[in-house]
Design an enzyme around this catalytic site. Structure first.
Site, PDB file in Angstrom:
ATOM      1  N   LYS A  85       1.112  -0.487   2.614  1.00 22.90           N
ATOM      2  CA  LYS A  85       0.432   0.739   2.650  1.00 22.90           C
ATOM      3  C   LYS A  85       1.110   2.113   3.068  1.00 22.90           C
ATOM      4  O   LYS A  85       0.604   2.730   3.491  1.00 22.90           O
ATOM      5  CB  LYS A  85      -0.791   0.517   3.347  1.00 22.90           C
ATOM      6  CG  LYS A  85      -1.712  -0.909   3.118  1.00 22.90           C
ATOM      7  CD  LYS A  85      -1.822  -1.198   1.540  1.00 22.90           C
ATOM      8  CE  LYS A  85      -2.675  -0.252   0.861  1.00 22.90           C
ATOM      9  NZ  LYS A  85      -2.615  -0.526  -0.524  1.00 22.90           N
ATOM     10  N   HIS A  95       8.362  -6.301   1.760  1.00 25.37           N
ATOM     11  CA  HIS A  95       7.787  -5.429   2.786  1.00 25.37           C
ATOM     12  C   HIS A  95       8.360  -6.445   4.131  1.00 25.37           C
ATOM     13  O   HIS A  95       7.855  -6.320   5.160  1.00 25.37           O
ATOM     14  CB  HIS A  95       6.211  -6.132   2.666  1.00 25.37           C
ATOM     15  CG  HIS A  95       5.535  -5.214   1.751  1.00 25.37           C
ATOM     16  ND1 HIS A  95       5.626  -4.034   1.486  1.00 25.37           N
ATOM     17  CD2 HIS A  95       4.379  -5.725   1.065  1.00 25.37           C
ATOM     18  CE1 HIS A  95       4.639  -3.409   0.659  1.00 25.37           C
ATOM     19  NE2 HIS A  95       3.917  -4.430   0.574  1.00 25.37           N
ATOM     20  N   SER A 154      -5.520   2.713   5.777  1.00 22.49           N
ATOM     21  CA  SER A 154      -5.284   2.127   4.448  1.00 22.49           C
ATOM     22  C   SER A 154      -5.476   0.622   4.289  1.00 22.49           C
ATOM     23  O   SER A 154      -5.865   0.054   3.357  1.00 22.49           O
ATOM     24  CB  SER A 154      -3.686   2.852   3.950  1.00 22.49           C
ATOM     25  OG  SER A 154      -3.639   2.480   2.430  1.00 22.49           O
TER      26      SER A 154
HETATM   27  P1  A3P Z   1      -4.409   5.529   1.016  1.00 21.73           P
HETATM   28  O1  A3P Z   1      -5.366   4.110   1.376  1.00 21.73           O
HETATM   29  O2  A3P Z   1      -4.417   6.106   2.186  1.00 21.73           O
HETATM   30  O3  A3P Z   1      -5.107   6.144  -0.067  1.00 21.73           O
HETATM   31  P2  A3P Z   1       1.052   1.065  -0.854  1.00 21.73           P
HETATM   32  O4  A3P Z   1       1.474   1.146  -2.305  1.00 21.73           O
HETATM   33  O5  A3P Z   1       2.199   0.675  -0.095  1.00 21.73           O
HETATM   34  O6  A3P Z   1       0.156  -0.164  -0.963  1.00 21.73           O
HETATM   35  O7  A3P Z   1       0.495   2.410  -0.356  1.00 21.73           O
HETATM   36  C1  A3P Z   1      -0.886   2.529  -0.850  1.00 21.73           C
HETATM   37  C2  A3P Z   1      -1.062   3.883  -0.388  1.00 21.73           C
HETATM   38  O8  A3P Z   1      -0.132   5.026  -0.941  1.00 21.73           O
HETATM   39  C3  A3P Z   1      -2.581   4.356  -0.452  1.00 21.73           C
HETATM   40  O9  A3P Z   1      -2.907   5.241   0.565  1.00 21.73           O
HETATM   41  C4  A3P Z   1      -2.286   5.186  -1.704  1.00 21.73           C
HETATM   42  O10 A3P Z   1      -3.491   6.249  -2.163  1.00 21.73           O
HETATM   43  C5  A3P Z   1      -1.208   5.902  -1.617  1.00 21.73           C
HETATM   44  N1  A3P Z   1      -0.347   6.517  -2.649  1.00 21.73           N
HETATM   45  C6  A3P Z   1      -0.310   5.963  -3.635  1.00 21.73           C
HETATM   46  N2  A3P Z   1       0.256   6.687  -4.955  1.00 21.73           N
HETATM   47  C7  A3P Z   1       0.409   7.697  -4.171  1.00 21.73           C
HETATM   48  C8  A3P Z   1       0.949   9.174  -4.673  1.00 21.73           C
HETATM   49  N3  A3P Z   1       1.332   9.343  -5.919  1.00 21.73           N
HETATM   50  N4  A3P Z   1       0.687  10.224  -3.860  1.00 21.73           N
HETATM   51  C9  A3P Z   1       0.372  10.017  -2.696  1.00 21.73           C
HETATM   52  N5  A3P Z   1      -0.153   8.845  -1.985  1.00 21.73           N
HETATM   53  C10 A3P Z   1      -0.164   7.756  -2.914  1.00 21.73           C
END
Ligand code: A3P
Length: 262
Positions: free
Chosen positions: A48, A108, A138
């Protein structure tokens, strides 16, 4: 049968004190023998922390800003997730052997669990760190909607869990472990909040680290296409194709809010 299979996934099991998916633990010796090649890039994140985001950024850079090429597959299938095991699918270790080098891989895993070949080959690592509170929020919503991860329980209960009983272990150990070795290996250490504040500047750093030199106009396009708003609408990044039995987006969206300090 599906319900039983999913039920089997809900209990995380540990390797050296780090909770992981049961299928990962079952395939652990094979995963440890992952053969990284010297030119490989490895995206490393605590869950996340912006994994999907940095994946799309790197893919857009590799494809010289050609969005169509980045639409070839959903983001989860574009870069091998080295510790992921889903029998009867072929293991990631086998798949990687057949891939042309250099490749972009992702993990991860905390440093102490990374297959040795990555260190031996002096691979290039891109670490993205996101602040602990935002990761916790998140991850909590992700565990609510992810049907193959344990139910997070109440927010109060989750506060205890997050100290280490979540998949891939404690946030603190993860970030700290990668931070401590950042000057000893080829590691580009990035922060989610920095990419959010000044995407062009951070994307430029990634581009240089990847040994690429793209025009300003291409760079601007990459900034635009990797924005939260664009990726939220993009079916190849927003997980809308993933079945509801795995990710139930009626509970919480995969592209949720992307807020710093939510
Ligand atoms: P939130 O749940 O706070 O919205 P991962 O890809 O490691 O699982 O991380 C997911 C988090 O990255 C989520 O956060 C998601 O919304 C955010 N995220 C994904 N793409 C993004 C982007 N282009 N810009 C900003 N945040 C992004």
């Amino acid at each position: 049968a599906l319900a039983t299979a999913l039920e089997g996934q809900l209990q995380l099991r540990e390797v050296a004190g780090v909770p992981l998916q049961p299928s990962t633990v079952d395939n652990w010796s094979q995963i440890q023998n992952f053969e990284a090649k010297p030119d490989d890039f490895l995206i490393c994140t605590c869950p996340k922390s912006g994994t999907t985001w940095i994946q799309e950024i790197m893919d857009m850079i590799e494809q010289n800003g050609d969005l169509e090429k980045c639409q070839r597959a959903i983001i989860q299938h574009r870069h091998l997730f080295i510790e992921w095991a889903r029998p009867p699918q072929p293991s990631r270790v086998e798949k990687a052997k057949a891939m042309p080098s250099p490749q972009i891989l992702r993990t991860h895993l905390p440093t102490q669990l990374l297959p040795l070949s990555f260190w031996e080959n002096n691979c290039k690592f891109l670490y993205v760190a996101r602040n602990a509170k935002d990761c916790m929020v998140s991850y909590y919503h992700f565990q609510r909607m992810n049907q193959i991860l344990p139910d997070p329980g109440t927010w109060e209960e989750y506060f205890e869990t997050i100290s280490g009983k979540v998949g891939w272990g404690s946030w603190y150990n993860h970030v700290n472990g990668w931070w401590e070795i950042k000057d000893r290996y080829q590691i580009l250490f990035l922060f989610y909040a920095d990419i959010k504040r000044d995407p062009k500047h951070e994307i430029q750093k990634v581009m240089q680290f990847m040994g690429k030199n793209l025009d300003e106009t291409v760079l601007d396009k990459i900034v635009q296409e990797t924005s939260f708003e664009k990726m939220k609408e993009n079916p190849m990044t927003n997980c809308s194709i993933v079945p509801k039995s795995i990710l139930d987006q009626s509970i919480s969206l995969f592209m949720r809010k992307s807020t710093v300090g939510d």
